[in-house]
Design a protein around this motif. Sequence first.
Motif, PDB file in Angstrom:
ATOM      1  N   GLY A  15       2.833  29.628  11.610  1.00  0.00           N
ATOM      2  CA  GLY A  15       4.070  29.462  10.860  1.00  0.00           C
ATOM      3  C   GLY A  15       4.058  30.234   9.544  1.00  0.00           C
ATOM      4  O   GLY A  15       3.163  31.027   9.256  1.00  0.00           O
ATOM      5  N   ALA A  16       5.041  29.937   8.732  1.00  0.00           N
ATOM      6  CA  ALA A  16       5.185  30.607   7.432  1.00  0.00           C
ATOM      7  C   ALA A  16       4.136  30.100   6.446  1.00  0.00           C
ATOM      8  O   ALA A  16       3.523  29.050   6.666  1.00  0.00           O
ATOM      9  N   PRO A  17       3.935  30.829   5.320  1.00  0.00           N
ATOM     10  CA  PRO A  17       2.944  30.391   4.323  1.00  0.00           C
ATOM     11  C   PRO A  17       3.165  28.966   3.837  1.00  0.00           C
ATOM     12  O   PRO A  17       2.197  28.221   3.627  1.00  0.00           O
ATOM     13  N   GLU A  18       4.427  28.578   3.663  1.00  0.00           N
ATOM     14  CA  GLU A  18       4.682  27.211   3.187  1.00  0.00           C
ATOM     15  C   GLU A  18       4.256  26.156   4.213  1.00  0.00           C
ATOM     16  O   GLU A  18       3.897  25.037   3.844  1.00  0.00           O
ATOM     17  N   VAL A  19       4.273  26.535   5.491  1.00  0.00           N
ATOM     18  CA  VAL A  19       3.788  25.618   6.532  1.00  0.00           C
ATOM     19  C   VAL A  19       2.292  25.387   6.358  1.00  0.00           C
ATOM     20  O   VAL A  19       1.800  24.256   6.457  1.00  0.00           O
ATOM     21  N   MET A  20       1.564  26.462   6.084  1.00  0.00           N
ATOM     22  CA  MET A  20       0.119  26.346   5.915  1.00  0.00           C
ATOM     23  C   MET A  20      -0.228  25.568   4.650  1.00  0.00           C
ATOM     24  O   MET A  20      -1.161  24.751   4.652  1.00  0.00           O
ATOM     25  N   VAL A  21       0.499  25.811   3.570  1.00  0.00           N
ATOM     26  CA  VAL A  21       0.232  25.083   2.326  1.00  0.00           C
ATOM     27  C   VAL A  21       0.460  23.581   2.540  1.00  0.00           C
ATOM     28  O   VAL A  21      -0.346  22.742   2.103  1.00  0.00           O
ATOM     29  N   GLU A  22       1.551  23.236   3.199  1.00  0.00           N
ATOM     30  CA  GLU A  22       1.822  21.822   3.482  1.00  0.00           C
ATOM     31  C   GLU A  22       0.725  21.225   4.354  1.00  0.00           C
ATOM     32  O   GLU A  22       0.273  20.093   4.132  1.00  0.00           O
TER      33      GLU A  22
ATOM     34  N   LYS B 117      -5.110  28.293  -2.684  1.00  0.00           N
ATOM     35  CA  LYS B 117      -4.971  29.285  -3.749  1.00  0.00           C
ATOM     36  C   LYS B 117      -4.791  30.704  -3.189  1.00  0.00           C
ATOM     37  O   LYS B 117      -4.266  31.579  -3.885  1.00  0.00           O
ATOM     38  N   ASN B 118      -5.237  30.898  -1.936  1.00  0.00           N
ATOM     39  CA  ASN B 118      -5.217  32.246  -1.371  1.00  0.00           C
ATOM     40  C   ASN B 118      -4.103  32.470  -0.363  1.00  0.00           C
ATOM     41  O   ASN B 118      -4.043  33.529   0.283  1.00  0.00           O
ATOM     42  N   VAL B 119      -3.230  31.471  -0.194  1.00  0.00           N
ATOM     43  CA  VAL B 119      -2.128  31.621   0.756  1.00  0.00           C
ATOM     44  C   VAL B 119      -1.109  32.614   0.199  1.00  0.00           C
ATOM     45  O   VAL B 119      -0.701  32.500  -0.955  1.00  0.00           O
TER      46      VAL B 119
ATOM     47  N   HIS C  84     -12.431  29.154  10.952  1.00  0.00           N
ATOM     48  CA  HIS C  84     -11.488  29.937  11.753  1.00  0.00           C
ATOM     49  C   HIS C  84     -10.230  29.132  12.046  1.00  0.00           C
ATOM     50  O   HIS C  84      -9.110  29.657  11.943  1.00  0.00           O
ATOM     51  N   ALA C  85     -10.387  27.871  12.422  1.00  0.00           N
ATOM     52  CA  ALA C  85      -9.231  27.024  12.699  1.00  0.00           C
ATOM     53  C   ALA C  85      -8.355  26.881  11.461  1.00  0.00           C
ATOM     54  O   ALA C  85      -7.122  26.906  11.548  1.00  0.00           O
ATOM     55  N   LEU C  86      -8.988  26.745  10.313  1.00  0.00           N
ATOM     56  CA  LEU C  86      -8.239  26.613   9.067  1.00  0.00           C
ATOM     57  C   LEU C  86      -7.569  27.920   8.670  1.00  0.00           C
ATOM     58  O   LEU C  86      -6.502  27.923   8.056  1.00  0.00           O
ATOM     59  N   GLY C  87      -8.187  29.041   9.025  1.00  0.00           N
ATOM     60  CA  GLY C  87      -7.663  30.337   8.613  1.00  0.00           C
ATOM     61  C   GLY C  87      -6.609  30.896   9.546  1.00  0.00           C
ATOM     62  O   GLY C  87      -5.937  31.880   9.198  1.00  0.00           O
ATOM     63  N   LEU C  88      -6.457  30.296  10.732  1.00  0.00           N
ATOM     64  CA  LEU C  88      -5.457  30.780  11.675  1.00  0.00           C
ATOM     65  C   LEU C  88      -4.058  30.558  11.100  1.00  0.00           C
ATOM     66  O   LEU C  88      -3.680  29.430  10.796  1.00  0.00           O
ATOM     67  N   HIS C  89      -3.280  31.602  10.966  1.00  0.00           N
ATOM     68  CA  HIS C  89      -1.944  31.501  10.391  1.00  0.00           C
ATOM     69  C   HIS C  89      -0.975  30.968  11.435  1.00  0.00           C
ATOM     70  O   HIS C  89      -0.694  31.620  12.439  1.00  0.00           O
TER      71      HIS C  89
ATOM     72  N   TYR D 256      -2.447  22.240   4.626  1.00  0.00           N
ATOM     73  CA  TYR D 256      -3.678  22.093   3.843  1.00  0.00           C
ATOM     74  C   TYR D 256      -3.611  20.863   2.931  1.00  0.00           C
ATOM     75  O   TYR D 256      -4.581  20.099   2.821  1.00  0.00           O
ATOM     76  N   ASN D 257      -2.479  20.666   2.285  1.00  0.00           N
ATOM     77  CA  ASN D 257      -2.325  19.495   1.414  1.00  0.00           C
ATOM     78  C   ASN D 257      -2.403  18.198   2.213  1.00  0.00           C
ATOM     79  O   ASN D 257      -2.953  17.190   1.740  1.00  0.00           O
TER      80      ASN D 257
END
Length: 284
Positions: free
Chosen positions: A184-191, A282-284, A177-182, A193-194
Motif C-alpha cells: 500500500g501507500a506510505p501512510e498505510v505502512m506508517v499506520e 522514520k525512514n518511510v 523482510h516482512a516489515l520492509g515489504l511495501h 508500524y504504529n
Amino acid sequence: MASRDAPSALQWLIGVELKRYRDRSGLTQPQVVKAVGAGLTVGKLGHLETGERRQYPEDIARVMAACGAERHEIGRLTSLAELADSSTWWGSWSDVVPDWFGTFVGLERLAAGEFTFEPLVIPGLVQTPAYAQSLTMRGRRVRPDHSNRLVELRMQRARRLTDPDNPLTLHFALTDHALGLHVGAPEVMVEQYNHLITLAKLPNITMQVVVPERGPHDAPTGQFTVLDFEHARSIAYVELQDGAIYAAGAGEVDTYRESTRSLADVALPPEDSIDFVIELIKNV
C-alpha cells in the motif's frame, strides 16, 4: 470447515486428543470397543476420533478409561467437551474461507496462547484494515468481491487480542523482510508500524524481529503457528499454497516448539524489536 457435515474445530480437537490417548495405550479400535462394552461400536469410535460425531463427556470418559488415562486427564478432556462450542463463529464467512483455514480460525478462537512466525508479510492477526486490504487486493487468488469480507474476518480474529474477558496471549516473530515489504501507500505502512508498536506494549503480546545480523535459527522452512489450549495439548499449523498441515503428534509439535525457542533466542529482544519498528517509521 464450510461444509455442513464437517466437524467443528472443537470436535476435531477432541477427536485428535482421543486418538492420542488410544495410540499411547497401544490399543486398536476393536480392542477399545471390547474393553468399553455396550454402547460403543468401532464405527462410533471412529467418528468420535475424527470429530464427525459429537463427543459427549460420558463417552469420552469411558474410552479414555479403557485406554488407561489418569483421572485428571479424563477430567481435562471431558471439561473441553462441556464447553460451549464457539469454534464455528466464522460461519458467516464460510463462503470466502476454505475449509482448511476455517479449521484454523476455529481452533484459534479456542486457544489460550499462540506463537506465530511469518517471514514474508506481517502476520494477519496484527494487520491493520488498510494493510490487510492492500495485501488482499494485490493477491491473485482472492476474488475482488471477496477482499472486503476477508479483511472483516481478519479484524474479527484480531479482537481476541484486546478481549477484556478472554484475551489471547500472542507471541509473534517476523523478519525484517516482512516489515520492509511495501504494502500500500506510505501512510498505510506508517499506520501499520504504529499498530505493531501499540500491540507490542500490551501485556499479553510479545513481538520479536528476526534480523540476519543475529545469525541462523531453526525455522528455515518458513511460516508456522503453534496453538496452546487450556484443556488440550498443543497443535502446530503450517499453511501451504492450497491447504494446510496440522501437526498433532507429541513429537511433531515438539519440533515446532523447539523452533519457537530458537526464534525467541535469535530474534531481537522485545524492547529492541519495538525500537526497530520505530526506526522504520522514520525512514518511510
